[in-house]
Design a protein around this motif. Structure first.
Motif, mmCIF file in Angstrom:
data_model
loop_
_atom_site.group_PDB
_atom_site.id
_atom_site.type_symbol
_atom_site.label_atom_id
_atom_site.label_comp_id
_atom_site.label_asym_id
_atom_site.label_seq_id
_atom_site.Cartn_x
_atom_site.Cartn_y
_atom_site.Cartn_z
ATOM 1 N N GLY A 110 40.654 37.645 45.246
ATOM 2 C CA GLY A 110 40.298 38.980 44.776
ATOM 3 C C GLY A 110 41.503 39.906 44.830
ATOM 4 O O GLY A 110 41.811 40.625 43.868
ATOM 5 N N GLY A 138 37.149 45.131 46.678
ATOM 6 C CA GLY A 138 36.471 45.193 45.385
ATOM 7 C C GLY A 138 35.921 43.848 44.976
ATOM 8 O O GLY A 138 34.822 43.748 44.417
ATOM 9 N N GLY A 139 36.683 42.793 45.246
ATOM 10 C CA GLY A 139 36.210 41.444 44.962
ATOM 11 C C GLY A 139 34.979 41.094 45.775
ATOM 12 O O GLY A 139 34.012 40.515 45.259
ATOM 13 N N GLY A 174 36.305 41.707 40.301
ATOM 14 C CA GLY A 174 36.279 42.923 41.107
ATOM 15 C C GLY A 174 37.668 43.319 41.570
ATOM 16 O O GLY A 174 38.049 44.495 41.517
ATOM 17 N N PHE A 210 33.409 36.437 40.073
ATOM 18 C CA PHE A 210 33.176 37.882 40.125
ATOM 19 C C PHE A 210 34.047 38.551 41.192
ATOM 20 O O PHE A 210 34.326 39.744 41.089
ATOM 21 C CB PHE A 210 31.696 38.183 40.348
ATOM 22 C CG PHE A 210 30.876 38.034 39.091
ATOM 23 C CD1 PHE A 210 30.919 38.998 38.096
ATOM 24 C CD2 PHE A 210 30.087 36.917 38.884
ATOM 25 C CE1 PHE A 210 30.194 38.865 36.927
ATOM 26 C CE2 PHE A 210 29.354 36.773 37.707
ATOM 27 C CZ PHE A 210 29.405 37.741 36.731
ATOM 28 N N ALA A 211 34.476 37.801 42.190
ATOM 29 C CA ALA A 211 35.445 38.343 43.146
ATOM 30 C C ALA A 211 36.773 38.585 42.453
ATOM 31 O O ALA A 211 37.445 39.594 42.689
ATOM 32 C CB ALA A 211 35.619 37.382 44.319
ATOM 33 N N ILE A 221 32.743 43.165 46.999
ATOM 34 C CA ILE A 221 31.600 43.967 46.554
ATOM 35 C C ILE A 221 31.012 43.422 45.257
ATOM 36 O O ILE A 221 29.790 43.212 45.155
ATOM 37 C CB ILE A 221 32.012 45.440 46.387
ATOM 38 C CG1 ILE A 221 32.310 46.060 47.756
ATOM 39 C CG2 ILE A 221 30.912 46.235 45.675
ATOM 40 C CD1 ILE A 221 32.953 47.436 47.679
ATOM 41 N N LEU A 222 31.855 43.169 44.255
ATOM 42 C CA LEU A 222 31.325 42.704 42.971
ATOM 43 C C LEU A 222 30.729 41.305 43.090
ATOM 44 O O LEU A 222 29.704 41.004 42.475
ATOM 45 C CB LEU A 222 32.421 42.723 41.903
ATOM 46 C CG LEU A 222 31.928 42.466 40.471
ATOM 47 C CD1 LEU A 222 30.898 43.508 40.056
ATOM 48 C CD2 LEU A 222 33.096 42.469 39.483
ATOM 49 N N LEU A 265 39.683 44.655 38.569
ATOM 50 C CA LEU A 265 39.298 46.012 38.195
ATOM 51 C C LEU A 265 39.981 47.046 39.086
ATOM 52 O O LEU A 265 40.513 48.062 38.599
ATOM 53 C CB LEU A 265 37.777 46.162 38.273
ATOM 54 C CG LEU A 265 37.219 47.564 37.991
ATOM 55 C CD1 LEU A 265 37.568 48.006 36.573
ATOM 56 C CD2 LEU A 265 35.708 47.591 38.212
#
Length: 252
Positions: free
Chosen positions: A172, A101-102, A232, A228-229, A104-105, A235
């Protein structure tokens, strides 16, 4: 936490430390392991599919030890409690999904910065194919003979920097565990070295996430942290922990 580290947390720490020492050994031979194992922007000539996984075990190279020390401390402190609560299988799933997720974001945020650069570069008459070729790193982490006109154009330099700068670290995945810990133990009191006043996890972790969001949006030039990692990963940790917590004490 119990008297000893749970197995997955312990093995993840061992693997991360082994990767770190491997980077030191290869660094002595003037070989940059991050060229092969760090996670590059998927459009970069340096990107390889396995980097989506291997970047989670890479950290800033020696003599910078704060990166791996902080991540391994957080993995021990929060990962142990999360693993003991959800069990090894779910813990491992959360760890890697948060890391993915990290990735990707972080790259989604990069996309919205890279596209305007590419448009500006094309408008100036440069070939994106040439920039792609010249962005490829050798085993020493150096570029191949970048032409003078490329070096003197800021948009070209910025795009090449996106293509040649890898994301490394378990952050992340770690942020996924941090957020999961706050979901599981909202009233646990936390204090860090830079903020020694104990605050409940349900307040402390959201403050950290807010700071990450602010820093990521501001995108300071001096700040090379993949905020942002972190977001992500956080989240994914939140979504999984909320879902799994509902069934945690359900009887069959």
């Amino acid at each position: 936490m119990g008297p000893s580290l749970p197995p997955i947390t312990k093995n993840l720490i061992i693997i991360n430390v082994l990767f770190y020492f491997a980077t030191i050994v290869f660094q002595i031979e003037d070989i940059d392991l991050s060229v092969f194992l760090g996670a590059y922007y998927p459009e970069s000539p340096n990107f390889k599919i396995w980097e989506i996984l291997t970047h989670m075990f890479m950290h800033a190279s020696y003599p910078n030890i704060s990166h791996i020390l902080f991540n391994m401390f957080a993995l021990w402190m929060f990962g142990s409690a999360v693993e003991q609560t959800f069990g090894p299988k779910k813990f491992l799933i959360m760890y890697f999904l948060a890391g993915f997720g990290g990735f990707i974001l972080f790259n989604l945020a990069n996309y919205f910065q890279i596209q305007p650069l590419k448009e500006a570069i094309v408008a100036q008459g440069f070939s994106l194919d040439e920039i792609y070729t010249y962005s490829k790193l050798n085993v020493h982490g150096a570029l191949y003979n970048l032409p003078e006109n490329f070096r003197s154009t800021q948009e070209v330099i910025d795009l090449i920097n996106f293509y040649r700068t890898p994301m490394v670290g378990a952050s992340g995945a770690i942020y996924g565990l941090l957020v999961a810990f706050a979901v599981l133990f909202p009233d646990a009191k936390l204090a860090l070295i830079f903020f020694p006043v104990p605050i409940k996890a349900k307040y402390f972790i959201p403050i950290m996430i807010g700071v990450e969001l602010f820093m990521g949006v501001q995108n300071y030039s001096w700040n090379n942290v993949a905020h942002f990692a972190h977001l992500g990963g956080g989240l994914i940790g939140f979504l999984l922990a909320k879902s799994w917590k509902k069934n945690l004490y359900r009887r069959n």
